[in-house]
Design a protein around this motif. Structure first.
Motif, PDB file in Angstrom:
ATOM      1  N   GLY A   1       0.804  -1.219   0.000  1.00 46.89           N
ATOM      2  CA  GLY A   1       0.000   0.000   0.000  1.00 46.89           C
ATOM      3  C   GLY A   1       0.835   1.268   0.000  1.00 46.89           C
ATOM      4  O   GLY A   1       0.435   2.293   0.552  1.00 46.89           O
ATOM      5  N   ILE A   2       2.008   1.222  -0.645  1.00 47.59           N
ATOM      6  CA  ILE A   2       2.887   2.394  -0.710  1.00 47.59           C
ATOM      7  C   ILE A   2       2.410   3.294  -1.836  1.00 47.59           C
ATOM      8  O   ILE A   2       2.274   2.872  -2.983  1.00 47.59           O
ATOM      9  N   SER A   3       2.143   4.558  -1.490  1.00 50.62           N
ATOM     10  CA  SER A   3       1.656   5.515  -2.496  1.00 50.62           C
ATOM     11  C   SER A   3       2.818   6.007  -3.350  1.00 50.62           C
ATOM     12  O   SER A   3       3.995   5.792  -3.027  1.00 50.62           O
ATOM     13  N   ALA A   4       2.481   6.683  -4.438  1.00 52.92           N
ATOM     14  CA  ALA A   4       3.507   7.218  -5.335  1.00 52.92           C
ATOM     15  C   ALA A   4       4.374   8.240  -4.610  1.00 52.92           C
ATOM     16  O   ALA A   4       5.600   8.270  -4.779  1.00 52.92           O
ATOM     17  N   ARG A   5       3.776   9.073  -3.779  1.00 49.66           N
ATOM     18  CA  ARG A   5       4.524  10.089  -3.038  1.00 49.66           C
ATOM     19  C   ARG A   5       5.438   9.428  -2.000  1.00 49.66           C
ATOM     20  O   ARG A   5       6.580   9.842  -1.825  1.00 49.66           O
ATOM     21  N   GLU A   6       4.946   8.396  -1.351  1.00 50.65           N
ATOM     22  CA  GLU A   6       5.781   7.682  -0.378  1.00 50.65           C
ATOM     23  C   GLU A   6       6.971   7.015  -1.079  1.00 50.65           C
ATOM     24  O   GLU A   6       8.068   6.974  -0.542  1.00 50.65           O
ATOM     25  N   ARG A   7       6.730   6.546  -2.283  1.00 48.29           N
ATOM     26  CA  ARG A   7       7.826   5.942  -3.048  1.00 48.29           C
ATOM     27  C   ARG A   7       8.878   6.996  -3.401  1.00 48.29           C
ATOM     28  O   ARG A   7      10.073   6.732  -3.326  1.00 48.29           O
ATOM     29  N   GLU A   8       8.427   8.191  -3.762  1.00 47.13           N
ATOM     30  CA  GLU A   8       9.374   9.277  -4.030  1.00 47.13           C
ATOM     31  C   GLU A   8      10.192   9.599  -2.785  1.00 47.13           C
ATOM     32  O   GLU A   8      11.414   9.779  -2.861  1.00 47.13           O
ATOM     33  N   VAL A   9       9.519   9.665  -1.645  1.00 44.24           N
ATOM     34  CA  VAL A   9      10.205   9.943  -0.385  1.00 44.24           C
ATOM     35  C   VAL A   9      11.209   8.826  -0.095  1.00 44.24           C
ATOM     36  O   VAL A   9      12.349   9.085   0.319  1.00 44.24           O
TER      37      VAL A   9
ATOM     38  N   ASN B   1      15.207  15.204   5.769  1.00 46.50           N
ATOM     39  CA  ASN B   1      13.799  15.593   5.632  1.00 46.50           C
ATOM     40  C   ASN B   1      13.645  16.960   4.978  1.00 46.50           C
ATOM     41  O   ASN B   1      12.800  17.149   4.113  1.00 46.50           O
ATOM     42  N   LYS B   2      14.454  17.926   5.385  1.00 45.16           N
ATOM     43  CA  LYS B   2      14.351  19.289   4.839  1.00 45.16           C
ATOM     44  C   LYS B   2      14.654  19.290   3.342  1.00 45.16           C
ATOM     45  O   LYS B   2      13.951  19.927   2.559  1.00 45.16           O
ATOM     46  N   GLU B   3      15.677  18.556   2.936  1.00 54.59           N
ATOM     47  CA  GLU B   3      16.030  18.479   1.513  1.00 54.59           C
ATOM     48  C   GLU B   3      14.904  17.804   0.720  1.00 54.59           C
ATOM     49  O   GLU B   3      14.557  18.260  -0.384  1.00 54.59           O
ATOM     50  N   ILE B   4      14.346  16.751   1.278  1.00 56.36           N
ATOM     51  CA  ILE B   4      13.245  16.055   0.598  1.00 56.36           C
ATOM     52  C   ILE B   4      12.054  16.986   0.474  1.00 56.36           C
ATOM     53  O   ILE B   4      11.415  17.063  -0.586  1.00 56.36           O
ATOM     54  N   ALA B   5      11.754  17.726   1.540  1.00 55.84           N
ATOM     55  CA  ALA B   5      10.635  18.666   1.512  1.00 55.84           C
ATOM     56  C   ALA B   5      10.855  19.729   0.434  1.00 55.84           C
ATOM     57  O   ALA B   5       9.924  20.065  -0.309  1.00 55.84           O
TER      58      ALA B   5
ATOM     59  N   SER C   1       5.953  20.430   3.124  1.00 52.80           N
ATOM     60  CA  SER C   1       6.572  20.831   4.389  1.00 52.80           C
ATOM     61  C   SER C   1       7.362  19.667   4.978  1.00 52.80           C
ATOM     62  O   SER C   1       7.081  18.502   4.680  1.00 52.80           O
ATOM     63  N   PRO C   2       8.324  19.963   5.840  1.00 55.12           N
ATOM     64  CA  PRO C   2       9.080  18.888   6.495  1.00 55.12           C
ATOM     65  C   PRO C   2       8.177  17.986   7.346  1.00 55.12           C
ATOM     66  O   PRO C   2       8.461  16.789   7.481  1.00 55.12           O
ATOM     67  N   HIS C   3       7.086  18.524   7.888  1.00 54.38           N
ATOM     68  CA  HIS C   3       6.163  17.711   8.675  1.00 54.38           C
ATOM     69  C   HIS C   3       5.493  16.654   7.793  1.00 54.38           C
ATOM     70  O   HIS C   3       5.266  15.519   8.237  1.00 54.38           O
ATOM     71  N   THR C   4       5.177  17.029   6.565  1.00 51.41           N
ATOM     72  CA  THR C   4       4.579  16.069   5.635  1.00 51.41           C
ATOM     73  C   THR C   4       5.567  14.949   5.328  1.00 51.41           C
ATOM     74  O   THR C   4       5.180  13.770   5.255  1.00 51.41           O
ATOM     75  N   VAL C   5       6.839  15.311   5.164  1.00 49.75           N
ATOM     76  CA  VAL C   5       7.868  14.297   4.904  1.00 49.75           C
ATOM     77  C   VAL C   5       7.969  13.358   6.099  1.00 49.75           C
ATOM     78  O   VAL C   5       8.054  12.134   5.937  1.00 49.75           O
ATOM     79  N   LYS C   6       7.922  13.919   7.311  1.00 51.60           N
ATOM     80  CA  LYS C   6       7.979  13.072   8.509  1.00 51.60           C
ATOM     81  C   LYS C   6       6.805  12.098   8.546  1.00 51.60           C
ATOM     82  O   LYS C   6       6.954  10.932   8.928  1.00 51.60           O
TER      83      LYS C   6
END
Length: 142
Positions: free
Chosen positions: A80-88, A98-102, A108-113
């Protein structure tokens, strides 16, 4: 045309002198070969082994063409890994914080977390490195 006639004897004498010098050098080379025959044979054998080693090494160590990588869509779907989670996950595997990924994804960095926490849960991992190792083992990442 007159310069060609005068140059012809000069070229002939030059060729004759070159042939004489070559003959004298040949005698010197023959003495050198007789005096150091074993050294020369050893050099020839070493050079042959060097060339064979380089050719074999280049063929053995040549980059093999990689098979097409599909990312194991069955494992991604079953977890159940989403496309965005796969990018992360890919950016995590590349070593980004996290900041670089964001910044790269425009979130936002919170979304990455949140994405990282969900990935850890879905991949049953305790740390990011465990999640990356599990994803590689499943064929989700290279």
């Amino acid at each position: 045309m007159s310069w060609r006639r005068s140059a012809l004897p000069i070229l002939a004498w030059g060729a004759l002198l070159a042939a004489g010098a070559l003959a004298l050098d040949w005698v010197g080379y023959q003495r050198l070969v007789r005096a150091h025959a074993s050294d020369l044979y050893l050099f020839v054998v070493a050079a042959a082994f060097l060339i064979v080693g380089l050719v074999v090494g280049m063929k053995v160590l040549a980059a093999k063409p990689r098979a097409d990588f599909d990312g194991n869509p069955q494992a991604v779907a079953s977890l159940g890994i989403s496309a965005r989670e796969r990018e992360v996950l890919e950016l995590l595997a590349a070593g980004h914080a996290n900041k670089e990924i964001a910044d790269r994804l425009g979130v936002s960095p919170h979304t990455v977390k949140t994405h990282v926490a969900r990935l850890l849960e879905k991949l049953e991992a305790k740390r990011r490195t465990d999640a990356i190792a599990r994803a590689r083992a499943l064929g989700i990442l290279r």
